[in-house]
Design a protein around this motif. Structure first.
Motif, PDB file in Angstrom:
ATOM      1  N   VAL A  81      -6.707 -12.651  50.882  1.00 21.04           N
ATOM      2  CA  VAL A  81      -6.823 -10.925  50.129  1.00 21.04           C
ATOM      3  C   VAL A  81      -5.432 -10.485  50.035  1.00 21.04           C
ATOM      4  CG1 VAL A  81      -8.678  -8.889  50.662  1.00 21.04           C
ATOM      5  CG2 VAL A  81      -9.308 -10.710  50.549  1.00 21.04           C
ATOM      6  N   ASP A  82      -4.982 -10.311  51.161  1.00 20.23           N
ATOM      7  CA  ASP A  82      -3.883  -8.753  50.538  1.00 20.23           C
ATOM      8  C   ASP A  82      -2.723  -9.429  49.904  1.00 20.23           C
ATOM      9  OD1 ASP A  82      -4.980  -7.348  52.273  1.00 20.23           O
ATOM     10  OD2 ASP A  82      -3.475  -7.978  54.291  1.00 20.23           O
ATOM     11  N   ARG A  83      -2.181 -11.381  50.149  1.00 18.48           N
ATOM     12  CA  ARG A  83      -1.688 -11.184  49.180  1.00 18.48           C
ATOM     13  C   ARG A  83      -1.948 -11.275  47.521  1.00 18.48           C
ATOM     14  NH1 ARG A  83       0.280 -17.183  50.904  1.00 18.48           N
ATOM     15  NH2 ARG A  83       1.898 -17.120  50.074  1.00 18.48           N
ATOM     16  N   LEU A  84      -3.368 -11.526  47.649  1.00 17.27           N
ATOM     17  CA  LEU A  84      -3.593 -12.078  46.005  1.00 17.27           C
ATOM     18  C   LEU A  84      -3.740 -10.400  45.516  1.00 17.27           C
ATOM     19  CD1 LEU A  84      -6.626 -14.480  46.532  1.00 17.27           C
ATOM     20  CD2 LEU A  84      -4.456 -14.965  45.217  1.00 17.27           C
ATOM     21  N   ASN A  85      -3.608  -9.733  46.247  1.00 19.95           N
ATOM     22  CA  ASN A  85      -4.166  -7.839  46.270  1.00 19.95           C
ATOM     23  C   ASN A  85      -2.474  -8.096  45.538  1.00 19.95           C
ATOM     24  OD1 ASN A  85      -6.376  -7.619  46.095  1.00 19.95           O
ATOM     25  ND2 ASN A  85      -6.890  -6.590  48.282  1.00 19.95           N
ATOM     26  N   SER A  86      -1.238  -8.162  46.371  1.00 18.69           N
ATOM     27  CA  SER A  86      -0.436  -7.649  45.737  1.00 18.69           C
ATOM     28  C   SER A  86       0.452  -8.560  44.646  1.00 18.69           C
ATOM     29  CB  SER A  86       1.041  -8.417  47.023  1.00 18.69           C
ATOM     30  OG  SER A  86       0.609  -9.555  47.254  1.00 18.69           O
ATOM     31  N   ILE A  87       0.016  -9.293  43.933  1.00 15.05           N
ATOM     32  CA  ILE A  87       0.519  -9.280  43.010  1.00 15.05           C
ATOM     33  C   ILE A  87      -0.793  -9.115  41.516  1.00 15.05           C
ATOM     34  CG2 ILE A  87       1.484 -11.356  44.262  1.00 15.05           C
ATOM     35  CD1 ILE A  87      -0.447 -13.312  42.711  1.00 15.05           C
ATOM     36  N   GLY A  88      -1.848  -8.397  42.099  1.00 14.30           N
ATOM     37  CA  GLY A  88      -2.820  -7.949  40.993  1.00 14.30           C
ATOM     38  C   GLY A  88      -3.852  -8.893  40.279  1.00 14.30           C
ATOM     39  N   PHE A  89      -4.558  -9.689  41.718  1.00 14.34           N
ATOM     40  CA  PHE A  89      -5.489 -10.684  41.042  1.00 14.34           C
ATOM     41  C   PHE A  89      -6.516  -9.387  40.955  1.00 14.34           C
ATOM     42  CE2 PHE A  89      -8.829 -13.480  42.554  1.00 14.34           C
ATOM     43  CZ  PHE A  89      -8.028 -14.299  41.987  1.00 14.34           C
TER      44      PHE A  89
END
Length: 211
Positions: A81-89
């Protein structure tokens, strides 16, 4: 001399360390596949300016849809979740109500089992049924966290429930056509079968056709 009998060999289970190693290898493969798709998503964002990959765009589109489904089911690991949030998912492409915590749905499932004796909720039975379906989908796509798999398995959750006999019978009855299996009607000419809607009763027909 009588022929000697060979003692059958007993199959021994691999040592626990070896079993743990195999599980670790499977987990690493799942992680590697996820990382490959994540890098593909980065390339897509660089080219198109967003992470909104259409579902029709091959494996990457299907993977993006799976991440959203798993997230809505509360089944996506926090680091992902954090990794996807970091790229504006974007987790949803349309406005929806607040996401219900996984723990809340799990508690609802526990109460459902206490009342009905199992966790086999039809997928079309409200929000809890949809949530249960999402857990199974996340499990099949290797995106459900192991601690949640353990908790669901601990209450007797079936990951691939089989259709019950009663359900199959009801389904067949729903498809049945009145009078279709009536032997008297089956003996009639096809042109008369079409005009008789139900079970055949010869005394309801004109005298000239009763002979």
């Amino acid at each position: 001399m009588p022929p000697s009998r060979r003692t059958p060999r007993r199959r021994t289970k691999p040592p626990q360390g070896l079993q743990g190693g195999r599980l670790g290898q499977q987990t690493n493969k799942h992680e590697e596949r996820w990382d490959v798709r994540f890098r593909e998503l980065l390339d897509y964002r660089s080219e198109h300016g967003s992470c909104n990959v259409p579902r029709s765009r091959g494996q990457l589109g299907a993977w993006v849809g799976t991440q959203r489904t798993s997230y809505m089911a509360g089944a996506l690991a926090q680091d992902r979740v954090d990794r996807l949030n970091s790229i504006g998912f974007k987790w949803s492409l349309m406005a929806k109500g607040p996401n219900v915590p996984w723990e809340t749905r799990f508690d609802e499932l526990v109460r459902y089992k206490a009342k009905h004796g199992d966790c086999n909720i039809p997928w079309n039975q409200g929000k809890l049924g949809a949530w249960v379906g999402n857990q199974r989908h996340a499990y099949r796509t290797d995106s459900l966290a192991q601690d949640r798999i353990d908790r669901l398995s601990g209450i007797g959750f079936k990951w691939r429930p089989k259709q019950s006999t009663d359900g199959s019978k009801k389904h067949n009855e729903a498809l049945a056509v009145p009078g279709r299996d009536d032997p008297a009607k089956a003996a009639m000419p096809p042109r008369l079968q079409k005009v008789v809607p139900g079970p055949f009763d010869p005394y309801q027909m004109p005298p000239r056709l009763q002979k």
